[in-house]
Design an enzyme around this catalytic site. Structure first.
Site, short mmCIF file in Angstrom:
data_model
loop_
_atom_site.label_atom_id
_atom_site.label_comp_id
_atom_site.label_asym_id
_atom_site.label_seq_id
_atom_site.Cartn_x
_atom_site.Cartn_y
_atom_site.Cartn_z
N SER A 229 17.68 -2.91 -38.86
CA SER A 229 17.73 -3.66 -39.96
C SER A 229 16.53 -3.70 -40.87
O SER A 229 15.43 -4.00 -40.48
CB SER A 229 18.13 -4.92 -39.75
OG SER A 229 18.33 -5.75 -40.90
N ASN B 191 20.73 -20.47 -42.47
CA ASN B 191 20.42 -21.22 -40.93
C ASN B 191 19.11 -22.16 -41.32
O ASN B 191 19.02 -22.94 -40.45
CB ASN B 191 19.97 -20.27 -39.94
CG ASN B 191 21.27 -19.49 -39.49
OD1 ASN B 191 22.47 -20.14 -39.52
ND2 ASN B 191 21.10 -18.34 -39.59
N GLU C 158 9.86 -13.23 -30.08
CA GLU C 158 11.08 -13.55 -29.53
C GLU C 158 12.21 -12.58 -29.41
O GLU C 158 11.96 -11.59 -30.36
CB GLU C 158 11.45 -14.83 -30.57
CG GLU C 158 10.79 -16.01 -30.62
CD GLU C 158 11.17 -17.05 -31.24
OE1 GLU C 158 10.65 -18.35 -31.24
OE2 GLU C 158 12.18 -17.02 -32.11
N CYS D 68 9.78 -13.41 -46.92
CA CYS D 68 11.16 -13.98 -47.66
C CYS D 68 11.24 -15.41 -47.37
O CYS D 68 10.97 -16.06 -46.40
CB CYS D 68 12.14 -13.20 -46.85
SG CYS D 68 12.34 -11.51 -46.76
N CYS E 184 19.71 -16.16 -36.82
CA CYS E 184 18.92 -15.24 -37.67
C CYS E 184 18.18 -16.26 -38.83
O CYS E 184 18.43 -17.38 -39.14
CB CYS E 184 20.00 -14.72 -38.87
SG CYS E 184 21.42 -13.52 -38.02
#
Ligand code: SAH
Length: 364
Positions: free
Chosen positions: A212, A311, A113, A137, A353
């Site tokens: 990142s 989120n 994605e 995570c 995110c």
């Protein structure tokens, strides 16, 4: 793993009708020049091909109008496609696309994605570097997917080109914050960033390209040694050495204290700030005690801190309320840290995110 689509030595000599399996995408100007020489063509064709692919975003070899017809014919099939198989757009203009990235050795489809994010002064593309992620995570949905490998260089830049073609405009910023850990696909990610930055390509400013990492120290060290000009962001997410491990496995291998040493070295040697990302999870990494620890870190490194409200509802975690966010942010602001609340565009299309897990539906 840095898999080039084809090694130059396997190319058939000039005169053969087609070059099977050749991929012109994802190669540097220099590599393309060498490749054209190898097939008996002048080296300048390399730069021409690079421009067609990375500046004009051409997808059809027949539109290489500066190439003779015979050469175009030989190069048929050398511009593979990574089709968009699904797209969703939210009212603010955030668009998420799912791409078909081929299939793995067992024949399972590989899908990734990327997200186009519109804000008042920016059009940002958030791209993936891996198919799934190995990090797990606890708060991130991508970690729930099966890991299916690294994206090749061409598949990384193709996400950008594909979005720009469908939107009909240039992106202002590129962030490597989609699926995967960029520094576990270091070579291909850096190659992709250099292609996006190249003056014969999109010529994106290096300051508008951000990579990142969850804190892969070996990657940060390589990045520093080779003095990469791109922005570096580190997903800090917890200010306590031992508690960070409870939400980020990667903290076992690359513990926070050592991570901070590598980050400080980067800021010193590059004379640049680092961006820390901090996903706010109530009862996990917020509250005054954590704020105090975060302030200590923030004061010891030249940095800017991007706060991101959680989120997802994985592991029973919940999103912070606006009041909780403000309270946490204010403690940091009062300590004079450079803090921003990055918000979360794309929440209602699972594009924000940590939500990239190939869901095509809006959450209930
Ligand atoms: N692996 C890299 C890049 C992908 S994640 C990294 O960790 O930096 C991009 C950002 O999204 C990271 O800062 C991550 O902490 C954040 N993120 C992950 N899950 C999230 C969630 N559920 N809510 C908000 N942000 C999240």
């Amino acid at each position: 793993m840095n898999r080039e689509p084809q090694s130059n030595t396997e190319l058939p000599p000039n005169g053969e009708s087609s070059l099977h399996d050749l991929n012109l995408k994802g190669r540097s100007v220099h590599e393309l020049e060498a490749l054209f020489k190898e097939i008996g063509e002048p080296a300048f064709r390399g730069r021409q091909a690079f421009r067609r692919i990375n500046k004009h975003l051409t997808t059809d070899i027949n539109e290489f109008s500066d190439f003779p017809a015979g050469l175009r014919h030989r190069l048929e099939g050398s511009l593979p496609d990574m089709p968009v198989v699904h797209s969703s757009v939210d009212p603010e203009g955030t668009e998420k696309c799912i791409f078909d990235a081929g299939s793995d050795r067992r024949g399972n489809e590989k899908k990734i994605e990327a997200v186009w994010i519109v804000s008042p002064r920016r059009r940002t593309i958030c791209i993936s570097s891996q198919i799934g992620c190995t990090l797990n995570c606890t708060f991130c949905a991508t970690g729930t997917l099966k890991f299916q490998g690294n994206l090749e260089t061409w598949q990384i830049v193709e996400q950008v080109y594909s979005f720009m073609r469908r939107r009909g405009e240039k992106a202002t910023n590129i962030v490597f914050m989609g699926m995967g850990e960029p520094f576990y696909n270091y070579e291909n990610v850096i190659r992709a960033a250099r292609i996006l930055h190249h003056p014969d390509g999109l010529n994106m400013s290096a300051r508008h390209i951000t990579i990142s990492t969850a804190g892969v120290i070996t990657g940060i060290e390589k990045f520093t040694v080779s003095r990469e000009p791109f922005n570096l962001a580190v997903s800090l997410n917890h200010p306590d050495l031992s508690e960070r491990t409870t939400i980020m496995d990667v903290n076992k291998k690359f513990p926070l204290d050592k991570l901070l040493i590598a980050v400080r070295k980067y800021t010193r040697e590059m004379d640049r700030k680092i961006t820390f990302e901090y996903v706010m999870i109530p009862d996990v990494n917020m509250g005054s005690d954590n704020a105090r620890k975060l302030i200590k870190i923030g004061r010891s490194v030249r940095c800017k801190i991007n706060l991101i409200p959680l989120n997802t509802g994985l592991k029973g975690f919940r999103r912070p309320t606006p009041d909780e966010v403000l309270e946490f942010q204010n403690i940091l602001l009062d300590a004079d840290l450079d803090v921003f609340n990055r918000g979360s565009p794309g929440l209602n299309i699972n594009a924000a995110c940590g939500m990239l897990a190939l869901s095509q539906k809006a959450p209930a």
